[in-house]
Motif scaffolding. Structure first.
Motif, PDB file in Angstrom:
ATOM      1  N   UNK A 172       0.723  -1.362  -0.164  1.00 16.43           N
ATOM      2  CA  UNK A 172      -0.006  -0.023  -0.261  1.00 16.43           C
ATOM      3  C   UNK A 172       0.670   1.188  -0.212  1.00 16.43           C
ATOM      4  N   UNK A 173       2.044   1.035   0.673  1.00 21.15           N
ATOM      5  CA  UNK A 173       3.025   2.414   0.501  1.00 21.15           C
ATOM      6  C   UNK A 173       4.132   2.308  -0.534  1.00 21.15           C
ATOM      7  N   UNK A 174       3.995   1.502  -1.462  1.00 18.89           N
ATOM      8  CA  UNK A 174       5.012   1.360  -2.314  1.00 18.89           C
ATOM      9  C   UNK A 174       4.917   2.555  -3.458  1.00 18.89           C
ATOM     10  N   UNK A 175       6.050   2.728  -3.900  1.00 16.93           N
ATOM     11  CA  UNK A 175       5.997   3.822  -5.315  1.00 16.93           C
ATOM     12  C   UNK A 175       5.597   2.943  -6.302  1.00 16.93           C
ATOM     13  N   UNK A 176       4.495   3.436  -7.108  1.00 17.27           N
ATOM     14  CA  UNK A 176       3.919   2.830  -8.208  1.00 17.27           C
ATOM     15  C   UNK A 176       4.254   3.567  -9.522  1.00 17.27           C
ATOM     16  N   UNK A 177       4.573   2.822 -10.410  1.00 15.44           N
ATOM     17  CA  UNK A 177       5.120   3.456 -11.671  1.00 15.44           C
ATOM     18  C   UNK A 177       3.957   2.766 -12.823  1.00 15.44           C
ATOM     19  N   UNK A 178       2.977   3.527 -13.244  1.00 13.92           N
ATOM     20  CA  UNK A 178       2.071   3.014 -14.213  1.00 13.92           C
ATOM     21  C   UNK A 178       2.277   3.054 -15.891  1.00 13.92           C
ATOM     22  N   UNK A 179       2.370   2.337 -16.563  1.00 17.16           N
ATOM     23  CA  UNK A 179       2.584   2.467 -18.041  1.00 17.16           C
ATOM     24  C   UNK A 179       1.169   2.020 -19.199  1.00 17.16           C
ATOM     25  N   UNK A 180       0.928   2.973 -19.865  1.00 15.31           N
ATOM     26  CA  UNK A 180      -0.242   2.747 -20.665  1.00 15.31           C
ATOM     27  C   UNK A 180      -0.261   3.476 -21.777  1.00 15.31           C
ATOM     28  N   UNK A 181      -1.053   2.751 -22.808  1.00 16.95           N
ATOM     29  CA  UNK A 181      -1.200   3.577 -23.958  1.00 16.95           C
ATOM     30  C   UNK A 181      -2.418   4.466 -24.151  1.00 16.95           C
ATOM     31  N   UNK A 182      -3.189   4.288 -23.226  1.00 17.54           N
ATOM     32  CA  UNK A 182      -4.586   4.763 -23.518  1.00 17.54           C
ATOM     33  C   UNK A 182      -5.297   5.894 -22.408  1.00 17.54           C
TER      34      UNK A 182
END
Length: 233
Positions: A172-182
């Motif tokens: 829950x406290x992790x750093x998130x990197x999110x990748x998407x095309x849309x």
């Protein structure tokens, strides 16, 4: 820990995977069901006119072209072959490189996609990704049924499922990197930013490219995706 979460269709792959999966099933598992293809016009028009959502469109495609019930053994065996074909022929080389770099940096890699989980898990396995967030189909024991068991993992529903997955896995406290095309993944991009991470627009659609430019998000191009009749932004 950094959790790098990737959309799949047209982000990692050149094209969507749902129609290729149905085509693969017809070719290898049920050639006679090609006679049902014209009936897909009805749910296709219903989806285009917003009378049904993506989840119901998928269910009708499954019902007509795969059949009302399929055994787990048969689905999993077919999914392994399909995954090998997709990963060999459709994953962008630059996406492979990016995944390898993230893995080498110690990131936890996750696929988060609206595609059906029963073949996404096989694609993930071929990519070395075991953490999967996808549209779960309805199983009754070892028998697969056409309907989804929960919301289609798309848009806001995907962001909710990502947040739930992070919580269940103690991240829950992790750093998130999110990748998407849309642009439909805007809720997940915003979730990543809220958690101190990064939103990365990959091979972005015109609407996402404009939004990413406005917000100052990183934009990367891993390849040129094929056009899709089912994307609206």
């Amino acid at each position: 820990m950094i959790v790098s979460i990737y959309d799949m269709d047209r982000t990692l792959t050149r094209r969507g995977t749902w129609i290729p999966w149905l085509q693969f099933w017809l070719r290898t598992q049920a050639p006679w069901r090609v006679v049902m293809v014209p009936l897909m016009v009805v749910p296709g028009v219903a989806y285009a006119t917003r009378l049904i959502d993506r989840g119901k469109l998928k269910a009708w495609g499954h019902r007509l072209l795969m059949g009302p019930t399929v055994s787990r053994r048969r689905v999993e065996a077919a999914a392994k072959v399909f995954a090998r074909e997709m990963v060999a022929n459709e994953v962008f080389p630059a996406a492979r490189t990016a995944l390898a770099q993230a893995r080498a940096a110690g990131h936890r890699l996750v696929l988060a996609t609206a595609s059906n989980a029963y073949y996404v898990r096989a694609i993930g396995a071929d990519l070395g990704i075991t953490d999967i967030i996808a549209s779960e189909s309805r199983w009754r024991g070892d028998v697969l049924h056409p309907w989804l068991d929960d919301d289609n993992c798309y848009g806001a529903a995907k962001a909710l499922q990502v947040a739930g997955w992070l919580g269940r896995n103690g991240l829950a406290d992790a750093e998130v990197r999110f990748f998407s095309d849309h642009l439909s993944d805007l809720p997940s991009f915003e979730l990543a930013e809220e958690r101190g991470g990064e939103a990365v627009a990959v091979n972005p659609s015109p609407a996402l490219r404009a939004e990413a430019t406005r917000r100052g998000w990183q934009i990367v191009d891993w390849g040129v995706p094929a056009k899709s009749l089912f994307e609206r932004a």
